[in-house]
Design a protein around this motif. Sequence first.
Motif, short mmCIF file in Angstrom:
data_model
loop_
_atom_site.label_atom_id
_atom_site.label_comp_id
_atom_site.label_asym_id
_atom_site.label_seq_id
_atom_site.Cartn_x
_atom_site.Cartn_y
_atom_site.Cartn_z
N PHE A 74 0.83 -1.20 0.00
CA PHE A 74 0.00 0.00 0.00
C PHE A 74 0.86 1.25 0.00
O PHE A 74 0.49 2.27 -0.58
CB PHE A 74 -0.95 -0.02 1.20
N SER A 78 0.82 4.11 -3.00
CA SER A 78 0.53 5.53 -2.75
C SER A 78 1.56 6.40 -3.43
O SER A 78 1.24 7.47 -3.95
CB SER A 78 0.48 5.81 -1.25
N TRP A 231 -6.11 5.96 3.83
CA TRP A 231 -5.59 5.43 2.56
C TRP A 231 -6.76 5.02 1.67
O TRP A 231 -6.82 5.40 0.50
CB TRP A 231 -4.67 4.24 2.81
N TRP A 264 -8.49 -6.84 3.03
CA TRP A 264 -7.09 -6.43 3.23
C TRP A 264 -6.50 -7.08 4.47
O TRP A 264 -5.33 -7.44 4.50
CB TRP A 264 -7.02 -4.90 3.36
#
Length: 409
Positions: A74, A78, A231, A264
């Motif tokens: 992740f 990003s 996020w 997740w």
Amino acid sequence: MLLSVFVNYWIGILLDKFRKQGKLLLTIAVAYNLGILYIFKYLNFSVDTLNRVTGAALTIPQIALPIGISFFTFQIMSYVIDVYRKQVEVQKNILDLALYISLFPQLIAGPIVRYVDVKNQIAQRGTSWEKFHAGVIRFAIGFSKKVLIADQLSSLVDTVFAGKYPSLWGHWVGILAYTLQIYFDFSGYSDMAIGMGKMFGFDFLENFNYPYISRSIKEFWRRWHISLSTWFRDYLYIPLGGSRKGKARTYVNLLIVFFLTGLWHGASFNFIVWGLFYAVFLIAERLGFEKVLKKMPVALQHIYSLFVIMIGWVFFRADTLGAAVDFIRGMFVPYGKDIAYLNVTLNPQYVFFLVMGILFSIPHTKAMKRVNASKIGRALYEVFVLLTFVLAIIYMVGSGYSPFLYFRF
């Protein structure tokens, strides 16, 4: 992890150089990162599910889950997305990008650190005795939370969820213990990561803000695992349209986001149900229940939130959906053995750690302001923290291996 750094480094370079092909390059980056995550984390689960549904007998080798893969995947995504959006400049030094991904304080279990938040610190960060000192204190607090509260409640949680002493009372005590255990375990890790970061000159954003004082589920997700929820908000919910395209689309977006939030956390239907469980309450609050909540006494708002959160943790902790349903049933159906098992599930040691967990899960803002108002008060506070840290080390040495709960995610 090194392969992820290498691939995304070059995709970032190409994104910066060939802007007209930006969407194609971003698609490749997202497909690659999610593909790697899928293979290591979800492929076995997919095959097992397919076999159960179709009756097939497909077999693949059991794939070991690389520690921290959910977090660093992740993080690197990003970075690539922000380069595509022109929110950050491309990092042309591969070692600096590797440093961002492999920062060991938060690599294993978060918080999820975005490149935009540390890019200046990677290039030029300041270290000082004051920051190092603050980092030591923060690390000591996190370590003590993990060892002295989370670990001390783990045996109670394991006993109750194993069904050794079935009673209505025991089920509620067990889920209360797990509610405190997972908070102090995960927030303790986050404190330790933030503290270690400070020792090396990095300032990571906060990951928890007393989530159990929330008055709604919406507020809970603003306070719990902040780096993950923001996020998903910034890289999924808002790009899907957020709440800008009508109520129906908003509810669909919430279902998608929390389905993926659950997934997740792990390849299990329990986590999927856990995510969708929260989506239902968030949608209900948007449909008007939030207005009803605000008219209720504050105490009832807290009770509602904690009740939903604790029921949700059952799905998170139980091994299977069936076990979760049975446990929830046990929270409301008397067994007839409640008195007999009262002293077993709630001995004085457990009572002490449960009380400590409850006390330290709520803010003591006024008390801390008074402590920090004088140098003597601050010094006494830090002596207390360090003595507690030493006590935690003694407890750790005298116990067995106790990994952080979020290592499995």
